[in-house]
Design a protein around this motif. Structure first.
Motif, PDB file in Angstrom:
ATOM      1  N   PRO A 199      37.526  40.512  53.654  1.00 51.50           N
ATOM      2  CA  PRO A 199      36.360  41.362  53.362  1.00 51.50           C
ATOM      3  C   PRO A 199      36.245  41.650  51.867  1.00 51.50           C
ATOM      4  CG  PRO A 199      38.108  42.627  54.433  1.00 51.50           C
ATOM      5  CD  PRO A 199      38.542  41.193  54.471  1.00 51.50           C
ATOM      6  N   TYR A 200      37.318  41.351  51.104  1.00 48.46           N
ATOM      7  CA  TYR A 200      37.308  41.633  49.667  1.00 48.46           C
ATOM      8  C   TYR A 200      37.253  40.357  48.813  1.00 48.46           C
ATOM      9  CZ  TYR A 200      38.849  45.946  51.784  1.00 48.46           C
ATOM     10  OH  TYR A 200      38.937  47.039  52.590  1.00 48.46           O
ATOM     11  N   GLY A 201      36.977  39.219  49.447  1.00 44.23           N
ATOM     12  CA  GLY A 201      36.885  37.961  48.687  1.00 44.23           C
ATOM     13  C   GLY A 201      35.798  38.038  47.623  1.00 44.23           C
ATOM     14  N   ARG A 202      34.647  38.526  48.017  1.00 46.54           N
ATOM     15  CA  ARG A 202      33.530  38.629  47.074  1.00 46.54           C
ATOM     16  C   ARG A 202      33.842  39.640  45.959  1.00 46.54           C
ATOM     17  NH1 ARG A 202      28.127  37.232  47.365  1.00 46.54           N
ATOM     18  NH2 ARG A 202      28.452  36.470  49.472  1.00 46.54           N
ATOM     19  N   ALA A 203      34.471  40.745  46.360  1.00 47.19           N
ATOM     20  CA  ALA A 203      34.839  41.764  45.361  1.00 47.19           C
ATOM     21  C   ALA A 203      35.777  41.156  44.315  1.00 47.19           C
ATOM     22  CB  ALA A 203      35.506  42.953  46.052  1.00 47.19           C
ATOM     23  N   TRP A 204      36.728  40.325  44.763  1.00 50.34           N
ATOM     24  CA  TRP A 204      37.632  39.658  43.818  1.00 50.34           C
ATOM     25  C   TRP A 204      36.843  38.760  42.854  1.00 50.34           C
ATOM     26  CZ3 TRP A 204      41.630  38.954  40.910  1.00 50.34           C
ATOM     27  CH2 TRP A 204      41.892  37.699  40.390  1.00 50.34           C
ATOM     28  N   LEU A 205      35.918  37.964  43.403  1.00 52.34           N
ATOM     29  CA  LEU A 205      35.173  37.019  42.554  1.00 52.34           C
ATOM     30  C   LEU A 205      34.323  37.761  41.523  1.00 52.34           C
ATOM     31  CD1 LEU A 205      34.049  34.373  45.229  1.00 52.34           C
ATOM     32  CD2 LEU A 205      35.914  34.179  43.565  1.00 52.34           C
ATOM     33  N   GLU A 206      33.867  38.959  41.877  1.00 52.73           N
ATOM     34  CA  GLU A 206      33.063  39.749  40.931  1.00 52.73           C
ATOM     35  C   GLU A 206      33.932  40.455  39.884  1.00 52.73           C
ATOM     36  OE1 GLU A 206      29.546  40.703  44.144  1.00 52.73           O
ATOM     37  OE2 GLU A 206      30.804  42.359  43.413  1.00 52.73           O
ATOM     38  N   THR A 207      35.098  40.895  40.316  1.00 53.29           N
ATOM     39  CA  THR A 207      35.971  41.685  39.426  1.00 53.29           C
ATOM     40  C   THR A 207      36.753  40.819  38.450  1.00 53.29           C
ATOM     41  OG1 THR A 207      36.287  43.173  41.302  1.00 53.29           O
ATOM     42  CG2 THR A 207      37.776  43.468  39.444  1.00 53.29           C
ATOM     43  N   ALA A 208      37.219  39.655  38.926  1.00 52.19           N
ATOM     44  CA  ALA A 208      38.145  38.844  38.125  1.00 52.19           C
ATOM     45  C   ALA A 208      37.597  38.494  36.734  1.00 52.19           C
ATOM     46  CB  ALA A 208      38.522  37.574  38.903  1.00 52.19           C
ATOM     47  N   PRO A 209      36.317  38.087  36.600  1.00 46.62           N
ATOM     48  CA  PRO A 209      35.838  37.734  35.253  1.00 46.62           C
ATOM     49  C   PRO A 209      35.821  38.929  34.298  1.00 46.62           C
ATOM     50  CG  PRO A 209      34.371  36.841  36.947  1.00 46.62           C
ATOM     51  CD  PRO A 209      35.311  37.787  37.633  1.00 46.62           C
ATOM     52  N   ARG A 210      35.600  40.142  34.843  1.00 47.39           N
ATOM     53  CA  ARG A 210      35.595  41.342  33.982  1.00 47.39           C
ATOM     54  C   ARG A 210      37.013  41.644  33.487  1.00 47.39           C
ATOM     55  NH1 ARG A 210      31.505  43.388  37.573  1.00 47.39           N
ATOM     56  NH2 ARG A 210      32.993  44.598  38.801  1.00 47.39           N
ATOM     57  N   ILE A 211      37.974  41.560  34.399  1.00 45.63           N
ATOM     58  CA  ILE A 211      39.373  41.786  33.995  1.00 45.63           C
ATOM     59  C   ILE A 211      39.766  40.737  32.948  1.00 45.63           C
ATOM     60  CG2 ILE A 211      41.784  41.778  34.767  1.00 45.63           C
ATOM     61  CD1 ILE A 211      40.858  42.831  37.482  1.00 45.63           C
ATOM     62  N   ALA A 237      44.561  43.035  42.294  1.00 46.60           N
ATOM     63  CA  ALA A 237      43.265  42.737  42.916  1.00 46.60           C
ATOM     64  C   ALA A 237      43.326  41.409  43.682  1.00 46.60           C
ATOM     65  CB  ALA A 237      42.178  42.691  41.846  1.00 46.60           C
ATOM     66  N   MET A 238      43.985  40.425  43.093  1.00 49.32           N
ATOM     67  CA  MET A 238      44.118  39.128  43.772  1.00 49.32           C
ATOM     68  C   MET A 238      44.883  39.278  45.087  1.00 49.32           C
ATOM     69  SD  MET A 238      46.581  36.025  42.720  1.00 49.32           S
ATOM     70  CE  MET A 238      47.515  35.706  44.213  1.00 49.32           C
ATOM     71  N   HIS A 239      46.025  39.970  45.021  1.00 46.21           N
ATOM     72  CA  HIS A 239      46.845  40.103  46.240  1.00 46.21           C
ATOM     73  C   HIS A 239      46.161  40.993  47.267  1.00 46.21           C
ATOM     74  CE1 HIS A 239      50.394  37.701  45.390  1.00 46.21           C
ATOM     75  NE2 HIS A 239      50.130  37.979  44.129  1.00 46.21           N
ATOM     76  N   ALA A 240      45.437  42.025  46.817  1.00 51.23           N
ATOM     77  CA  ALA A 240      44.724  42.881  47.780  1.00 51.23           C
ATOM     78  C   ALA A 240      43.704  42.054  48.551  1.00 51.23           C
ATOM     79  CB  ALA A 240      44.042  44.033  47.040  1.00 51.23           C
ATOM     80  N   SER A 241      42.984  41.179  47.848  1.00 55.38           N
ATOM     81  CA  SER A 241      41.986  40.353  48.553  1.00 55.38           C
ATOM     82  C   SER A 241      42.682  39.414  49.540  1.00 55.38           C
ATOM     83  CB  SER A 241      41.119  39.577  47.548  1.00 55.38           C
ATOM     84  OG  SER A 241      41.842  38.537  46.930  1.00 55.38           O
ATOM     85  N   ALA A 242      43.835  38.872  49.146  1.00 56.60           N
ATOM     86  CA  ALA A 242      44.558  37.945  50.028  1.00 56.60           C
ATOM     87  C   ALA A 242      45.150  38.683  51.239  1.00 56.60           C
ATOM     88  CB  ALA A 242      45.658  37.233  49.239  1.00 56.60           C
ATOM     89  N   ILE A 243      45.778  39.832  50.982  1.00 52.50           N
ATOM     90  CA  ILE A 243      46.429  40.581  52.067  1.00 52.50           C
ATOM     91  C   ILE A 243      45.398  40.975  53.131  1.00 52.50           C
ATOM     92  CG2 ILE A 243      47.582  42.790  52.626  1.00 52.50           C
ATOM     93  CD1 ILE A 243      49.066  42.448  49.864  1.00 52.50           C
ATOM     94  N   ALA A 244      44.183  41.290  52.689  1.00 56.69           N
ATOM     95  CA  ALA A 244      43.134  41.684  53.647  1.00 56.69           C
ATOM     96  C   ALA A 244      42.735  40.524  54.551  1.00 56.69           C
ATOM     97  CB  ALA A 244      41.918  42.232  52.898  1.00 56.69           C
ATOM     98  N   ALA A 245      43.098  39.301  54.160  1.00 56.33           N
ATOM     99  CA  ALA A 245      42.841  38.137  55.015  1.00 56.33           C
ATOM    100  C   ALA A 245      44.110  37.723  55.760  1.00 56.33           C
ATOM    101  CB  ALA A 245      42.330  36.972  54.166  1.00 56.33           C
ATOM    102  N   GLY A 246      45.160  38.534  55.669  1.00 56.48           N
ATOM    103  CA  GLY A 246      46.415  38.205  56.353  1.00 56.48           C
ATOM    104  C   GLY A 246      47.308  37.278  55.554  1.00 56.48           C
TER     105      GLY A 246
END
Ligand code: DP6
Length: 321
Positions: A199-211, A237-246
Motif C-alpha cells: 500500500p506504500y509502493g506509490r508513497a515510496w516512489l514519490e518520496t525517494a526523489p525528494r530524499i 522508507a524503502m524497508h517500510a514500503s517492502a515490509i507492508a508487502a510482506g
C-alpha cells in the motif's frame, strides 16, 4: 585480440536507495540513487573468451562450479554480453568475493561490474565507463554504480555519473554482519512484490526523489549529519514500503543494531544506519568516532563481525594477456 582479462570491482552502499524498476526495457530504476563505492571489500573476476562457439560457458564462484540452475542470471548475462560485444565463443569465468556472497552485502553490484569490465576488456571492446556502466546495469542496477569510485549518482534514465570524489565526506562504513548465508528473497523479487502489493509502493516512489535531492545537497555542502539523517530516512522508507508487502529482510539483531545507532546519537555521537536487501546494518560514522561506534556495535549479541569500509575506487582491469 585480447582474449582474457581480470577486473576488480568494489561493492557500493546506496545512501539514497534504488528500489523499484521502470516499466521499460533495459533494467532501468524507477527512482534516482546515490551511493558510495566501498574500498576494503572486493570482487575479482577473470574472463576468457574461447574461439569455439560450441563449447559451453563455464562459471566458478568462490571456487565452486555454478550450473545454469544456480547461476542462471549470470549465464543469461553472458548471453547478453556476447550479443552486445559481438563475441561468438564461450566464456570461462572465475569470480571471487572477499566478503559473504548474496547476503545483502551487494555482491551483485561488484560482481556484475567486475564481470562486465573483464568481459569487455577481454573482447577488445572499448571500456569507457559510461558504456561499462550501461551494460553492467543490465545485469544488476546497482552494478552501474560500482563501475565508478567515490560518490556516484544513478538517474532514472539508468545513467551513472561521478557525483563527488571519495574524499568529499570523511566517512567510515561499519558493516555489522547479523547473519550468515544467503538472504531469503533477492532484491529483484523483493522490489517487484513491493510495487505489486505494498500500500506504500506509490508513497515510496514519490518520496525517494525528494530524499535523494536533499541528500545530494547535503553532500555538496559536506554536511555529515544531514547526509546521515537522509540516508537513514531513505533506508527506513524503502524497508517500510517492502515490509507492508510482506517483504521483510530484518532479523531481531537488525532491530537491536538500529536501536544502538539511535542510542549513540542520543548520547551525542553522530552515527546513522542504512540497510539493504538483507539483515545487516551498515553504520555511517565519522573517522574520529569509528572506534567508539565499532565498540558499541560489536557488543550487541548477534552481531557476528564488523567489516570496516571506506569510500573507494571504481572498477579497474587488473591484468590482460
Ligand atoms: C536495496 O541492484 O541488486 O541494495 O537491479 O534487480 O539486480 P537488481 O537489484 P539490485 O538492488 C539493490 C537494492 C538496494 C538499494 C540500492 O543499492 O540502491
Amino acid at each position: 585480440m585480447i582474449r582474457e582479462a581480470v577486473a576488480i570491482a568494489h561493492p557500493n552502499v546506496a545512501l539514497s536507495k534504488y528500489w523499484g524498476k521502470r516499466d521499460v526495457p533495459g533494467n532501468v530504476p524507477a527512482v534516482p540513487s546515490l551511493s558510495v563505492t566501498l574500498g576494503g571489500l572486493r570482487t575479482r573476476t577473470r574472463v576468457r573468451w574461447s574461439d569455439d562457439p560450441r563449447e559451453p560457458d563455464r562459471l566458478m564462484l568462490n571456487g565452486r562450479a555454478l550450473d545454469r540452475t544456480d547461476g542462471g542470471r549470470i549465464y543469461a548475462f553472458l548471453d547478453f554480453l556476447r550479443r552486445k560485444l559481438d563475441v561468438r565463443g564461450a566464456a570461462d569465468v572465475e569470480t571471487d568475493n572477499d566478503f559473504p556472497t548474496a547476503s545483502g552485502l551487494a555482491s551483485s553490484a561488484s560482481g556484475f561490474a567486475a564481470l562486465t569490465l573483464a568481459a569487455m576488456h577481454a573482447a577488445g571492446a572499448g571500456t569507457s565507463w559510461p558504456r561499462v556502466a550501461d551494460l553492467a546495469r543490465q545485469g544488476s542496477v546497482s552494478a552501474a554504480r560500482s563501475v565508478l569510485g567515490g560518490f556516484v549518482e544513478l538517474d532514472v534514465a539508468g545513467a551513472a555519473r561521478p557525483f563527488a570524489a571519495a574524499d568529499r565526506l570523511p566517512l567510515v562504513v561499519l558493516v555489522c554482519v547479523t547473519a550468515e548465508g544467503p538472504k531469503s528473497i533477492g532484491s529483484t523479487d523483493g522490489m517487484r512484490i513491493t510495487m505489486d502489493r505494498s500500500p506504500y509502493g506509490r508513497a515510496w516512489l514519490e518520496t525517494a526523489p525528494r530524499i535523494h535531492a536533499a541528500l545530494c545537497d547535503g553532500l555538496v555542502a559536506g554536511d555529515f549529519a544531514r547526509v546521515g539523517e537522509l540516508a537513514e530516512a531513505s533506508a527506513m522508507a524503502m524497508h517500510a514500503s517492502a515490509i507492508a508487502a510482506g517483504v521483510t529482510y530484518w532479523n531481531g539483531v537488525t532491530v537491536e543494531a538500529l536501536a544502538a545507532v539511535r542510542a549513540l546519537r542520543t548520547g551525542g555521537t553522530p552515527a546513522y544506519a542504512t540497510i539493504d536487501a538483507g539483515p545487516h546494518v551498515k553504520v555511517l560514522a565519522q573517522p574520529q568516532d569509528a572506534a567508539r561506534v565499532r565498540g558499541v556495535m560489536e557488543a550487541i549479541p548477534g552481531v557476528r563481525r564488523i567489516i570496516e569500509a571506506h569510500p573507494g575506487e571504481g572498477a579497474r582491469v587488473e591484468g590482460a594477456t
